[in-house]
Scaffold this motif. Structure first.
Motif, PDB file in Angstrom:
ATOM      1  N   LEU A 321      31.342  35.295 -45.743  1.00 48.36           N
ATOM      2  CA  LEU A 321      30.722  34.521 -44.506  1.00 48.36           C
ATOM      3  C   LEU A 321      30.099  33.207 -44.826  1.00 48.36           C
ATOM      4  CD1 LEU A 321      29.964  37.569 -42.285  1.00 48.36           C
ATOM      5  CD2 LEU A 321      32.086  35.937 -42.209  1.00 48.36           C
ATOM      6  N   VAL A 323      27.156  32.720 -46.256  1.00 45.34           N
ATOM      7  CA  VAL A 323      25.599  33.009 -46.310  1.00 45.34           C
ATOM      8  C   VAL A 323      25.036  33.213 -47.594  1.00 45.34           C
ATOM      9  CG1 VAL A 323      25.784  33.371 -43.891  1.00 45.34           C
ATOM     10  CG2 VAL A 323      25.392  35.226 -45.513  1.00 45.34           C
ATOM     11  N   ASN A 325      24.007  35.938 -50.779  1.00 43.44           N
ATOM     12  CA  ASN A 325      23.840  37.540 -50.882  1.00 43.44           C
ATOM     13  C   ASN A 325      22.897  37.759 -49.615  1.00 43.44           C
ATOM     14  OD1 ASN A 325      24.862  37.847 -53.644  1.00 43.44           O
ATOM     15  ND2 ASN A 325      23.047  37.049 -54.604  1.00 43.44           N
ATOM     16  N   GLU A 327      20.542  39.275 -47.188  1.00 44.48           N
ATOM     17  CA  GLU A 327      18.955  39.476 -47.222  1.00 44.48           C
ATOM     18  C   GLU A 327      18.532  40.394 -45.819  1.00 44.48           C
ATOM     19  OE1 GLU A 327      16.945  35.706 -47.685  1.00 44.48           O
ATOM     20  OE2 GLU A 327      17.230  35.743 -49.979  1.00 44.48           O
ATOM     21  N   GLU A 328      19.303  39.893 -44.806  1.00 49.42           N
ATOM     22  CA  GLU A 328      18.708  40.505 -43.508  1.00 49.42           C
ATOM     23  C   GLU A 328      19.750  40.584 -42.414  1.00 49.42           C
ATOM     24  OE1 GLU A 328      15.056  38.715 -42.400  1.00 49.42           O
ATOM     25  OE2 GLU A 328      15.198  38.968 -40.204  1.00 49.42           O
ATOM     26  N   VAL A 330      20.703  41.332 -38.225  1.00 45.97           N
ATOM     27  CA  VAL A 330      20.275  41.942 -36.845  1.00 45.97           C
ATOM     28  C   VAL A 330      21.480  42.058 -35.900  1.00 45.97           C
ATOM     29  CG1 VAL A 330      18.640  41.524 -34.784  1.00 45.97           C
ATOM     30  CG2 VAL A 330      18.059  40.399 -37.116  1.00 45.97           C
TER      31      VAL A 330
ATOM     32  N   ARG B  15      25.674  24.006 -39.331  1.00 44.75           N
ATOM     33  CA  ARG B  15      26.282  23.373 -40.438  1.00 44.75           C
ATOM     34  C   ARG B  15      27.974  23.629 -40.075  1.00 44.75           C
ATOM     35  NH1 ARG B  15      23.691  23.614 -45.412  1.00 44.75           N
ATOM     36  NH2 ARG B  15      25.862  23.538 -46.327  1.00 44.75           N
ATOM     37  N   ASP B  33      31.120  21.364 -44.368  1.00 44.60           N
ATOM     38  CA  ASP B  33      31.316  21.493 -45.726  1.00 44.60           C
ATOM     39  C   ASP B  33      32.866  22.270 -45.624  1.00 44.60           C
ATOM     40  OD1 ASP B  33      28.830  20.595 -46.169  1.00 44.60           O
ATOM     41  OD2 ASP B  33      28.322  22.638 -46.183  1.00 44.60           O
ATOM     42  N   ILE B  40      36.891  33.460 -43.319  1.00 42.16           N
ATOM     43  CA  ILE B  40      36.015  33.618 -42.639  1.00 42.16           C
ATOM     44  C   ILE B  40      36.322  34.450 -41.348  1.00 42.16           C
ATOM     45  CG2 ILE B  40      33.977  32.688 -41.159  1.00 42.16           C
ATOM     46  CD1 ILE B  40      33.371  30.483 -43.269  1.00 42.16           C
ATOM     47  N   VAL B  67      23.596  38.620 -36.321  1.00 40.10           N
ATOM     48  CA  VAL B  67      22.902  37.551 -37.118  1.00 40.10           C
ATOM     49  C   VAL B  67      22.675  37.816 -38.401  1.00 40.10           C
ATOM     50  CG1 VAL B  67      20.921  35.840 -37.042  1.00 40.10           C
ATOM     51  CG2 VAL B  67      21.587  36.885 -34.800  1.00 40.10           C
ATOM     52  N   LEU B  68      23.104  37.216 -39.284  1.00 37.46           N
ATOM     53  CA  LEU B  68      23.313  37.515 -40.899  1.00 37.46           C
ATOM     54  C   LEU B  68      22.684  36.403 -41.558  1.00 37.46           C
ATOM     55  CD1 LEU B  68      24.469  39.524 -43.153  1.00 37.46           C
ATOM     56  CD2 LEU B  68      26.442  38.075 -42.930  1.00 37.46           C
ATOM     57  N   THR B  69      21.637  36.836 -42.222  1.00 38.83           N
ATOM     58  CA  THR B  69      20.745  35.985 -42.978  1.00 38.83           C
ATOM     59  C   THR B  69      20.822  36.256 -44.618  1.00 38.83           C
ATOM     60  OG1 THR B  69      19.079  35.842 -41.135  1.00 38.83           O
ATOM     61  CG2 THR B  69      18.506  34.905 -43.498  1.00 38.83           C
ATOM     62  N   GLY B  70      21.399  35.321 -45.406  1.00 44.09           N
ATOM     63  CA  GLY B  70      21.630  35.329 -46.791  1.00 44.09           C
ATOM     64  C   GLY B  70      20.801  34.584 -47.413  1.00 44.09           C
ATOM     65  N   GLU B  72      21.540  31.726 -48.983  1.00 46.87           N
ATOM     66  CA  GLU B  72      22.033  30.617 -48.935  1.00 46.87           C
ATOM     67  C   GLU B  72      21.886  29.953 -47.331  1.00 46.87           C
ATOM     68  OE1 GLU B  72      25.711  30.094 -50.590  1.00 46.87           O
ATOM     69  OE2 GLU B  72      25.010  29.932 -52.631  1.00 46.87           O
ATOM     70  N   ASN B  73      22.446  30.909 -46.417  1.00 47.49           N
ATOM     71  CA  ASN B  73      22.651  29.983 -45.221  1.00 47.49           C
ATOM     72  C   ASN B  73      22.435  31.548 -44.255  1.00 47.49           C
ATOM     73  OD1 ASN B  73      23.470  27.540 -45.484  1.00 47.49           O
ATOM     74  ND2 ASN B  73      25.412  28.367 -46.244  1.00 47.49           N
ATOM     75  N   LYS B  74      22.611  31.067 -42.895  1.00 46.07           N
ATOM     76  CA  LYS B  74      22.513  31.987 -41.932  1.00 46.07           C
ATOM     77  C   LYS B  74      23.799  31.993 -41.165  1.00 46.07           C
ATOM     78  CE  LYS B  74      18.207  32.036 -39.898  1.00 46.07           C
ATOM     79  NZ  LYS B  74      17.608  33.455 -39.707  1.00 46.07           N
ATOM     80  N   ILE B  77      27.394  35.946 -35.363  1.00 47.84           N
ATOM     81  CA  ILE B  77      28.855  36.182 -34.658  1.00 47.84           C
ATOM     82  C   ILE B  77      28.418  36.476 -33.364  1.00 47.84           C
ATOM     83  CG2 ILE B  77      30.809  37.289 -35.086  1.00 47.84           C
ATOM     84  CD1 ILE B  77      30.094  37.608 -37.816  1.00 47.84           C
ATOM     85  N   PHE B  86      31.783  32.193 -34.057  1.00 46.35           N
ATOM     86  CA  PHE B  86      30.937  32.087 -35.349  1.00 46.35           C
ATOM     87  C   PHE B  86      30.173  30.709 -35.525  1.00 46.35           C
ATOM     88  CE2 PHE B  86      30.963  31.059 -39.904  1.00 46.35           C
ATOM     89  CZ  PHE B  86      30.425  32.482 -40.355  1.00 46.35           C
ATOM     90  N   LEU B  88      27.710  28.746 -38.436  1.00 46.73           N
ATOM     91  CA  LEU B  88      26.977  28.931 -39.741  1.00 46.73           C
ATOM     92  C   LEU B  88      25.846  28.005 -39.701  1.00 46.73           C
ATOM     93  CD1 LEU B  88      27.221  30.022 -42.630  1.00 46.73           C
ATOM     94  CD2 LEU B  88      28.374  27.740 -43.074  1.00 46.73           C
ATOM     95  N   ARG B  91      19.538  28.178 -43.659  1.00 45.63           N
ATOM     96  CA  ARG B  91      18.893  29.268 -43.670  1.00 45.63           C
ATOM     97  C   ARG B  91      17.722  29.297 -42.793  1.00 45.63           C
ATOM     98  NH1 ARG B  91      15.341  32.275 -45.714  1.00 45.63           N
ATOM     99  NH2 ARG B  91      15.640  34.290 -46.680  1.00 45.63           N
TER     100      ARG B  91
END
Lengths: 376, 115
Positions: A321, A323, A325, A327-328, A330, B15, B33, B40, B67-70, B72-74, B77, B86, B88, B91
């Protein structure tokens, strides 16, 4: 090298490589960035970058080789840490984790030895039987695998991996109807899991059961319905239910809980103190509950299994997707939210109302995470 | 749809964004980008289906947003009903501000889908 380069060269190089990676990622850029972090002394970040690179470019040989090397070093360090901790504050999760590490290095006899020691010390923990079951599957010793996995599932009826492997072993030994039942159990807490639905279809075909039979008639769902009904009949109030980490170890060995275990228990309790939070649960990598503070109406085993499944799904797709790895996460539902946070080798889930103060909740989670790291 | 996404992408920290139908097929996408939009779309759709089942089992009703946080980015959906939105994000994006814009965009996606 001038003083400016010495002070700012590494961070400038890292920032530049990170910017390039964001625009057009390549295996070579991941390698260069990992090297830059390594040069700056941040080995952990270097390992993370290599891991990320491999998940983006799984067929690039050099990055795979480098990542395997980094993982091997990480495993050796972790083995030392776990072995020391077993001496001072033994608990069943440490044995299972240590056995997993030896298994990853293909040290089969050592793995079996650690599992047996873990089972002897903590016979009521399902995770160690699961690791042993996996070893016997690799050795194609189906009867031994069956016995270990059945024990694991008996102790933890919501363990995704144990149930899945048990179903696969049932198929191997010609018991497809039993396999189908275990797969139906998984679908109760992992609804719509495509891999399980596919296995279930095969098991039902082999057992001569209609493949379109409802998947929600599992033993687990029947038990949940009975337990829910009993609660309604008894009129039991939704009291709070708490599971303390370290409890098993204390009962068995008579030792005091470690500072880290205390931090885990305190952290779970502090989350529960935030207005709008209905409960918090900490699960290990096997989906087993480490610590929990939930309403009595919530089955902690089921909550643990659901959270592990959600985590597995979300973390497995986070790179795809865009993002990086996980981390969190919700998850927002119509009548409440679930916050899922990677917590070292564990997963923290917090159940909250829709009107919870997000800032306060996130701060409490951050404080909890820092307290655990300080005592790690 | 593209106009909705173009407007959303002007918000600080965004983004890129895309609208996906419930089968995971991309309806429209706008990213700064180079990203695999089709990949996706497929992943976001199957992820939402899996999470929705779990959320119902925990008795939280229908899933509305993830809400997904990695590292690199957030990513956000949103299940708008007829389609998925969706988004992007960087972070470190201020979610308070972006949430309002995402909610507005989701409403517009619903309106567009009705046409």
């Amino acid at each position: 090298m001038g003083l400016f380069d010495f002070l700012f060269g590494a961070s400038g190089k890292i920032k530049n490589l990170e910017a390039q990676l964001r625009v057009r990622p390549t295996p070579q850029l991941y390698l260069q960035l990992a090297d830059a972090y390594k040069e700056s002394g941040n080995m952990q970040k270097a390992a993370q970058i290599l891991k990320l690179g491999v998940s983006r470019f799984p067929s690039a040989p050099e990055i795979s080789r480098r990542q395997a090397e980094a993982e091997k070093v990480e495993r050796e360090n972790e083995k030392r840490r776990l072995t020391d901790k077993i001496q001072t504050h033994p608990n069943p999760i440490l044995y299972a984790r240590l056995a997993e590490l030896y298994k990853a290095d293909a040290e089969i006899e050592k793995t079996i030895q650690i599992c047996q020691a873990g089972i002897k010390a903590f016979p009521k923990y399902g995770g160690t039987y699961l690791v042993l079951g996996q070893i016997y599957i690799e050795k194609q010793k189906w009867d031994e695998a069956l016995s270990q996995l059945e024990k694991s599932v008996e102790l933890d009826k919501y363990n995704y991996m144990a149930l899945k492997l048990l179903a696969q072993v049932y198929m191997q030994v010609g018991r497809p109807a039993d396999a189908a039942r275990k797969l139906e159990d998984i679908l109760y807490f992992a609804p719509g899991d495509e891999a399980i639905l596919e296995l279930l279809k095969k098991a039902r075909e082999a057992a001569g059961v209609p493949t379109a039979a409802p998947a929600d008639q599992s033993q687990i769902s029947r038990e949940a319905a009975i337990s829910g009904g009993r609660r309604a009949v008894d009129g039991t109030s939704p009291n709070r239910k708490t599971i303390m980490v370290g409890r098993l170890a204390d009962q068995k060995a008579g030792t005091a809980t470690s500072m880290r275990d205390k931090a885990l228990n305190d952290g779970i309790a502090s989350l529960r103190g935030v207005e709008g939070v209905h409960g918090a649960i900490l699960v290990d990598q096997f989906g087993l509950v480490v610590a929990a503070n939930l309403d009595a109406t919530i089955d902690e085993g089921l909550a643990g299994a659901l959270i592990t499944n959600v985590y597995r799904t979300a973390s497995g797709n986070s790179v795809k997707l865009g993002v990086g790895n996980f981390e969190e996460g919700v998850i927002e539902g119509e009548s409440g939210n679930v916050h899922i946070v990677q917590f070292g080798d564990m997963i923290l889930a917090v159940f909250a109302a829709t009107n919870v103060k997000m800032g306060l909740l996130e701060k409490t989670i951050r404080d909890f995470s820092m307290a655990v790291q300080e005592r790690h | 749809m593209r106009a909705i996404l173009t407007q959303l992408n002007k918000v600080q920290g965004v983004r890129g964004s895309m609208v996906i139908n419930r089968d995971g097929i991309v309806v429209a996408g706008e990213f700064a980008d180079d990203v695999n939009e089709q990949g996706i779309g497929a992943v976001a759709s199957s992820l939402l289906t899996a999470l929705d089942g779990a959320v119902k089992r925990i008795n939280l009703g229908r899933m509305t947003r993830f809400v997904l946080t990695g590292n690199e980015n957030k990513a956000v959906i949103v299940d708008t009903g007829p389609a998925l939105l969706f988004v992007l994000l960087q972070r470190d994006t201020n979610m308070g501000l972006v949430n309002v814009e995402i909610r507005d965009a989701a409403k517009q996606v619903v309106e567009q889908a009705k046409m």
